[in-house]
Motif scaffolding. Structure first.
Motif, short mmCIF file in Angstrom:
data_model
loop_
_atom_site.label_atom_id
_atom_site.label_comp_id
_atom_site.label_asym_id
_atom_site.label_seq_id
_atom_site.Cartn_x
_atom_site.Cartn_y
_atom_site.Cartn_z
N SER A 214 7.98 3.98 13.39
CA SER A 214 8.12 5.38 12.97
C SER A 214 8.17 5.55 11.46
N SER A 215 8.91 4.68 10.76
CA SER A 215 9.06 4.88 9.31
C SER A 215 9.25 3.54 8.61
N THR A 216 8.28 3.16 7.81
CA THR A 216 8.38 1.96 6.97
C THR A 216 7.80 2.29 5.60
N HIS A 217 8.47 1.86 4.56
CA HIS A 217 7.94 2.07 3.21
C HIS A 217 8.57 1.08 2.25
N TRP A 218 7.98 0.99 1.04
CA TRP A 218 8.45 0.08 0.00
C TRP A 218 9.18 0.85 -1.10
N THR A 219 10.20 0.24 -1.66
CA THR A 219 10.89 0.81 -2.81
C THR A 219 11.28 -0.35 -3.73
N GLY A 220 12.06 -0.06 -4.76
CA GLY A 220 12.45 -1.10 -5.72
C GLY A 220 11.89 -0.85 -7.11
N SER A 221 12.36 -1.60 -8.07
CA SER A 221 11.98 -1.39 -9.48
C SER A 221 10.48 -1.47 -9.72
N PRO A 222 9.76 -2.49 -9.18
CA PRO A 222 8.31 -2.54 -9.43
C PRO A 222 7.58 -1.34 -8.83
N VAL A 223 8.04 -0.87 -7.67
CA VAL A 223 7.40 0.29 -7.03
C VAL A 223 7.58 1.54 -7.89
N ILE A 224 8.78 1.73 -8.41
CA ILE A 224 9.05 2.89 -9.26
C ILE A 224 8.26 2.79 -10.57
N ALA A 225 8.17 1.58 -11.13
CA ALA A 225 7.40 1.39 -12.37
C ALA A 225 5.92 1.71 -12.16
N VAL A 226 5.37 1.28 -11.02
CA VAL A 226 3.98 1.59 -10.71
C VAL A 226 3.79 3.10 -10.55
N GLY A 227 4.74 3.74 -9.87
CA GLY A 227 4.66 5.19 -9.69
C GLY A 227 4.70 5.95 -11.00
N ASN A 228 5.55 5.47 -11.92
CA ASN A 228 5.62 6.09 -13.25
C ASN A 228 4.31 5.95 -14.00
N ALA A 229 3.75 4.74 -13.98
CA ALA A 229 2.50 4.49 -14.70
C ALA A 229 1.37 5.37 -14.14
N ARG A 230 1.28 5.45 -12.83
CA ARG A 230 0.23 6.26 -12.21
C ARG A 230 0.43 7.75 -12.48
N ARG A 231 1.68 8.20 -12.45
CA ARG A 231 1.95 9.62 -12.71
C ARG A 231 1.61 9.99 -14.15
N ILE A 232 1.95 9.10 -15.09
CA ILE A 232 1.65 9.35 -16.49
C ILE A 232 0.14 9.42 -16.71
N LYS A 233 -0.61 8.50 -16.09
CA LYS A 233 -2.07 8.50 -16.24
C LYS A 233 -2.68 9.77 -15.68
N MET A 234 -2.21 10.20 -14.49
CA MET A 234 -2.75 11.41 -13.87
C MET A 234 -2.44 12.64 -14.72
N ASP A 235 -1.19 12.74 -15.17
CA ASP A 235 -0.80 13.89 -15.99
C ASP A 235 -1.53 13.89 -17.33
N THR A 236 -1.67 12.70 -17.94
CA THR A 236 -2.35 12.61 -19.23
C THR A 236 -3.81 13.04 -19.11
N LEU A 237 -4.50 12.52 -18.10
CA LEU A 237 -5.91 12.86 -17.90
C LEU A 237 -6.08 14.36 -17.67
N MET A 238 -5.22 14.92 -16.82
CA MET A 238 -5.31 16.35 -16.52
C MET A 238 -5.03 17.20 -17.76
#
Length: 676
Positions: A214-238
């Motif tokens: 029903s529910s499985t997902h990943w978390t942790g410092s590397p996951v949050i760091a990847v999310g930050n990097a991707r969010r910054i790239k998306m926002d910067t490009l936009m």
């Protein structure tokens, strides 16, 4: 100074070959230096950390616990969750990675390494009673009874670290959950290699997509760091794409002549190249974030070619244009460069580099505009379309004393409100030193990290307690009682290590976030004070008149009154990222007020009208700044969004104050002093 610069213009006017030869000879080494500059992406360069703290942080990043992808399995029965765990482990093994369940002894060692953060405030309040010989004897007796009970191996590991039971059992159980199962996969790339970790995360998510649970997902410092990097790239490009389109449309409308657009581009590009070359002389390695934030400087650098091109429309020759704008142009540049140089003494490496790059870039731009650009401009005035804003927003500089008086009066009222507010709310702060507030996390990640966070108390109390109490006497007392009850020698050595490591800097891998937060707040106060002093002193030296310097400076002071009030009403705060806007706003504000005051002086002395063209270039410059940085308000990443919000507030207020307050104060001054 103006006469000296005009003589140089006249000289190069008749010796063009010398100008182009000298320019080419300068550009070649600048290009070589700029292209040998290397970059990194370490955001920690923006923190005021010492060498010891940086080493501790690097050590933490290399620890396995910091590089763990944590698997969270929710819902279903415990048997179903472990079936899913076995299936996921098998799939991960096919890719050469290993999924591990948390080892209880390893978990306990990691938890107690941060022991001061696990102790509840209520326990800190009764430390004196906990450390009496009688209380120690009773605590060790309970420990002995627990160890005598079968199946208490995990408790024995905890007792070695905490024989006096300072950490409440409920704290350790808070990571347990009846409907969650945890496991982890350690990244071979460490915690900060977001590019490699992003690819690993995609592979791990692909595995989860094939699992029927029903529910499985990943978390942790590397996951949050990847999310930050991707969010910054998306926002910067936009944001960059949208702002470039809007700025190009604005400039194309204001300057129908393509030659003018190329001149603006050349001036800013030369300044950028000069800034990078100077930075390379200072350091071979710079944070890429510095140059990313430095791109905001374009909004300031573009001021200088804009003023020349707009003013050229109203003069009969290029020399007359220079004669009328050189003084405010150069003085404005000097004060702005001085404001950015206030960043250089700061402890944060990235802010030092930003101050150097900003000062050099703006200095290079003004050099190009004063010495080179006049020889590239068209001999005939080129058309410039006027940008008109509603008078309800920006009133006309002439014949608007009522409007100006109202704004001045309202500013005084706002200042009184701020004074009363700060007296009633002394803890209210305009600087947010909590780094987690500028970190991007999804709602699911915040929920996960809250579930995993077992921090209970204020760890500074641990440091303060042992600064005023004798740790050796407590150790000796515990050793005596332990020996009397039959414990082996060395049973509680881990606990004694915690006691002797009495400062917070010895915990959390010697990384003292409380100290860093205080230094960030101090840096904010320093920037505001030093920028104010530098700008005012340069204004006084330039005008050689205290009252004229005050006329130019007071609008900036009143601007900050409004900015602080609006920020408090909107619940906004400065942080480690948008703190640099303090210098940007000072830089733009003093440019605008200097041009207005110089224009008022020129009209007063000559009787000629010059303020409308100054006002036009100011409006155009502020619109570019608002579009270039203010567009970040639509970004999702908290740090980028805060940059946009503060820019919209700051630049709007500065524009209104710069075009309304100086004429009012100048009119009052000239009423009492006709000869200036």
């Amino acid at each position: 100074m103006r006469e000296w610069l005009l003589r140089i213009y006249d000289f190069f006017l008749s010796h063009r070959a010398w100008l182009w030869t000298g320019l080419a000879a300068l550009i070649v080494p600048l290009v070589i230096l700029a292209f040998t500059l290397r970059y990194d992406e370490d955001i920690m360069d923006f923190l005021p950390v010492s060498e010891n703290e940086r080493e501790a942080l690097d050590e933490y990043r290399t620890q396995q616990s910091a590089a763990r992808f944590i698997l969270v399995i929710e819902g279903g029965s415990e048997e179903q969750r472990y079936d899913a765990l076995d299936e996921i482990a098998g799939r991960i093994a096919e890719f050469g990675y290993e999924l591990n369940e948390p080892d209880i002894n390893e978990q306990i060692d990691e938890l107690y390494a941060n022991m001061p953060y696990l102790i509840a405030d209520s326990v800190y309040d009764r430390f004196d009673s906990v450390f009496t010989p009688q209380a120690i004897h009773e605590a060790l007796l309970r420990d002995k009874q627990i160890l005598a009970t079968p199946g208490t191996g995990a408790f024995s590991a905890a007792i070695r670290h905490d024989p006096l039971q300072l950490v409440q059992p409920s704290t350790l159980r808070s990571k347990q959950s009846s409907d969650r199962t945890y496991a982890f996969c350690t990244s071979p790339y460490g915690a900060t290699e977001t590019q490699h970790n992003a690819a690993l995360l995609d592979s791990l998510n692909n595995i989860l997509s094939t699992i029927h649970h029903s529910s499985t997902h990943w978390t942790g410092s590397p996951v949050i760091a990847v999310g930050n990097a991707r969010r910054i790239k998306m926002d910067t490009l936009m944001c960059i794409s949208l702002s470039l389109v809007l700025i190009i449309i604005l400039l194309a409308y204001a300057f129908p002549c393509k030659r003018d657009l190329w001149l603006i581009l050349l001036a800013v590009s030369f300044g950028w190249l000069f800034g990078m070359a100077v930075l390379r002389i200072v350091t071979p390695l710079v944070s890429a974030v510095v140059l990313g934030i430095g791109s905001v400087l374009i909004g300031i650098a573009v001021n200088y070619p804009l003023h020349l091109l707009v003013h050229r429309r109203y003069t009969s020759s290029i020399r007359q244009t220079l004669d009328e704008v050189l003084s405010p142009l150069v003085v404005g540049n000097i004060t702005t460069v001085g404001a950015f140089m206030a960043l250089i003494p700061l402890e944060a490496t990235a802010l030092k580099h930003l101050g150097i790059f900003a000062a050099a870039m703006l200095g290079g731009t003004i050099v190009f505009c004063v010495f080179v650009m006049p020889h590239l401009m068209s001999a005939e005035p080129t058309p410039v379309r006027e940008i008109k804003l509603p008078h309800s927003i920006i009133p006309s500089i002439h014949n608007s004393s009522i409007h100006q008086s109202i704004i001045f009066f309202l500013t005084i009222l706002v200042g009184i409100y701020l004074l009363v507010f700060n007296i009633q709310h002394p803890t209210a702060s305009l600087f947010d030193s909590n780094l987690s507030h500028i970190n991007y996390m999804t709602p699911q990640q915040r929920e996960d990290m809250a579930a995993l966070d077992i921090t209970k108390g204020d760890a500074t109390r641990w440091e303060h307690y042992w600064q005023t109490h004798d740790a050796d006497s407590l150790v000796a007392c515990v050793q005596r009682e332990a020996e009397a009850l039959g414990f082996r020698s060395g049973s509680f050595d881990p606990f004694f290590e915690h006691i002797h490591q009495s400062s917070i800097t010895n915990h959390k891998s010697s990384f003292n976030f409380s100290s860093i937060a205080q230094r960030l707040s101090d840096d904010f106060d320093y920037i505001g004070l030093v920028c104010s002093i530098i700008v005012f002193v340069f204004l006084w030296l330039s005008f050689r008149n205290l009252w004229l310097a005050l006329i130019a400076f007071v609008p900036m002071l009143l601007s900050w009154v409004w900015i602080f009030a609006i920020m408090q009403l909107c619940g906004l705060q400065f942080n480690i990222v948008n703190i640099i806007l303090a210098t940007f706003i000072f830089g733009q504000g003093d440019d605008y007020t200097i041009f207005i005051v110089e224009g008022l002086l020129y009209e007063h002395r000559t009787g000629k009208t010059i303020l409308p063209q100054f006002r036009q270039s100011i409006i155009l410059s502020s619109l570019i700044m608002l579009i270039g940085i203010g567009i970040l308000v639509i970004a999702v990443h908290p740090a980028m969004h805060s940059l946009g919000a503060i820019t919209l507030i700051g630049m709007t207020v500065v524009l209104i104050m710069a075009t309304t307050i100086p004429p009012l104060l100048f009119r009052i001054y000239t009423h009492f002093n006709k000869n200036i």
